[in-house]
Design a protein around this motif. Structure first.
Motif, PDB file in Angstrom:
ATOM      1  N   SER A 250       0.874  -1.294  -0.044  1.00 19.17           N
ATOM      2  CA  SER A 250       0.359  -0.575  -0.030  1.00 19.17           C
ATOM      3  C   SER A 250       0.865   1.134  -0.114  1.00 19.17           C
ATOM      4  N   GLY A 251       0.388   2.629  -0.425  1.00 16.51           N
ATOM      5  CA  GLY A 251       1.117   3.646  -0.669  1.00 16.51           C
ATOM      6  C   GLY A 251       2.268   3.219  -1.389  1.00 16.51           C
ATOM      7  N   SER A 252       2.271   2.327  -2.937  1.00 18.48           N
ATOM      8  CA  SER A 252       3.541   1.440  -3.690  1.00 18.48           C
ATOM      9  C   SER A 252       3.479   2.917  -4.633  1.00 18.48           C
ATOM     10  N   ASP A 276      -2.507   2.708  -4.529  1.00 18.45           N
ATOM     11  CA  ASP A 276      -2.108   3.989  -3.703  1.00 18.45           C
ATOM     12  C   ASP A 276      -3.062   4.812  -4.633  1.00 18.45           C
ATOM     13  N   ASN A 281       1.149   8.860  -9.663  1.00 19.90           N
ATOM     14  CA  ASN A 281       2.692   8.521  -9.153  1.00 19.90           C
ATOM     15  C   ASN A 281       2.786   6.186  -8.967  1.00 19.90           C
ATOM     16  N   LEU A 282       0.860   5.759  -9.095  1.00 17.60           N
ATOM     17  CA  LEU A 282       1.047   4.475  -9.205  1.00 17.60           C
ATOM     18  C   LEU A 282       1.257   4.196 -10.732  1.00 17.60           C
ATOM     19  N   ALA A 327       1.532   2.992   3.412  1.00 15.89           N
ATOM     20  CA  ALA A 327       0.652   4.723   3.058  1.00 15.89           C
ATOM     21  C   ALA A 327       0.251   5.120   3.969  1.00 15.89           C
TER      22      ALA A 327
END
Length: 385
Positions: A250-252, A276, A281-282, A327
């Protein structure tokens, strides 16, 4: 004709001391010590022979033997030094990258010790290096005013900013490889006030190995400030729980999550789930893993970890065995002004993904939290604690 056996004794002594085996163009201090020992030994042998056969009855002063030994060392040592100097100039003259003194960067060396001396010596002996050393800085008051190879120790660290300004220094070289993390932090803090670039020398182990070189100078990194050796990861154990597994991060798309993904794909997971809430960003991390790292087993999921319906669907579909939860909001000053977002995003998001991991029987759950390192007692520390 006594000079013929004397000459033969000198030649044999020098041969036994290995003085004719070295390359004179690389004459060192060690060679001069051996030369001194050979000269003294040959003088003593000559005196012993003259005493045994002639009883010093030659009509000349006995000081002649001492003068002969001294002149032998002077002339043979001088010849070797002249050859080294001649070859040194010849080598430097043939270098295409010779940098004129007027074009060299003015630098100052912090640390008037062995490492600093090695740096200065290499700069002096290599005219193609674009540096000119204007002085040393050292906190030892006994070294102040003294010089190394003609370069003076100008003062202490507390005077660095003034000296940099007065000497028009363009760069600082930190040559204290044995310094602790606390000492390096102090030096770096003072260097920052000077407003110019600064670099450091590698660790003492590399110096012992003979790898000290001006080319080895590098920017100060976190390992220098750490004050201890970096932790060595057990790659075999890590591979054991990532190889062939379904891994969710998560929050990759964030800085920490993206680096986690780059490291995880090295261990060949069966599938890597990227979650994400930031579309750009993802997209970037997914394309990087596909194109640069050659991973074709990535699945990108756009959404927030607080969305229980979405998370339930993701866990139900992919059944991740290993979950890395990165994340979270991490900009402390911003979240201190907006604490409700820290609670909603960090606490609620962590609760949702933890419950999903437990409900779907994930083998491992890793909570990645870096915020408490900033200030453990602030709202971010409580939101992640």
């Amino acid at each position: 004709m006594i000079w013929i056996p004397i000459l033969l004794m000198k030649l044999c002594t020098f041969f036994l001391f290995g003085l004719y085996q070295g390359m004179w163009r690389y004459t060192s201090i060690g060679d001069f010590w051996r030369l001194l020992q050979a000269s003294a030994t040959s003088t003593l042998l000559i005196m012993a022979v003259v005493f045994i056969f002639y009883r010093f009855e030659g009509g000349y002063s006995r000081a002649v033997f001492l003068i002969d030994g001294g002149l032998t060392f002077l002339f043979t040592g001088g010849l070797r030094m002249a050859i080294r100097t001649l070859y040194g100039r010849k080598d430097r003259a043939g270098q295409a990258l010779f940098v004129p003194p007027s074009q060299r960067k003015r630098i100052i060396i912090v640390g008037a010790g062995d490492a600093g001396e090695k740096i200065l010596r290499e700069i002096i002996e290599n005219d193609h290096l674009p540096f000119s050393v204007v002085g040393f800085i050292d906190d030892d008051p006994k070294k102040h005013g003294r010089s190394i190879h003609g370069i003076r120790v100008l003062g202490s660290l507390n005077e660095l900013a003034r000296i940099v300004k007065d000497k028009e220094v363009k760069e600082i070289l930190i040559a204290i490889p044995s310094a602790t993390g606390e000492q390096i932090r102090r030096i770096v803090d003072i260097c920052k006030t000077c407003g110019i670039a600064y670099k450091t020398l590698p660790g003492i182990g590399e110096i012992i190995d003979g790898r000290v070189s001006i080319k080895a100078l590098r920017d100060v990194n976190y390992e220098d400030l750490l004050g201890r050796s970096p932790v060595q990861l057990d790659m075999g154990e890590i591979r054991g729980y990532l190889d062939g597994k379904v891994v969710l991060v998560s929050g990759s798309g964030g800085s920490i999550g993206a680096e986690l993904c780059r490291q995880i794909v090295r261990f060949r997971p069966r599938m890597l789930i990227l979650v994400d809430a930031n579309e750009a960003n993802l997209f970037h991390i997914e394309m990087e893993l596909h194109n640069e790292l050659g991973s074709d087993r990535c699945r990108a999921v756009l959404g927030r970890v607080q969305n229980e319906t979405l998370m339930a669907s993701v866990f139900q579909t992919y059944r991740p065995q290993v979950v890395f939860h990165a994340a979270a909001y991490k900009h402390v000053p911003m979240l201190e002004k907006n604490p409700w977002e820290a609670v909603f995003n960090n606490i609620n998001g962590s609760r949702v993904i933890m419950e999903m991991a437990r409900r779907h029987e994930a083998e491992r759950f890793v909570l990645v939290s870096t915020d408490k390192a900033v200030r453990p007692t602030n709202v971010m520390g409580r939101a992640n604690g």
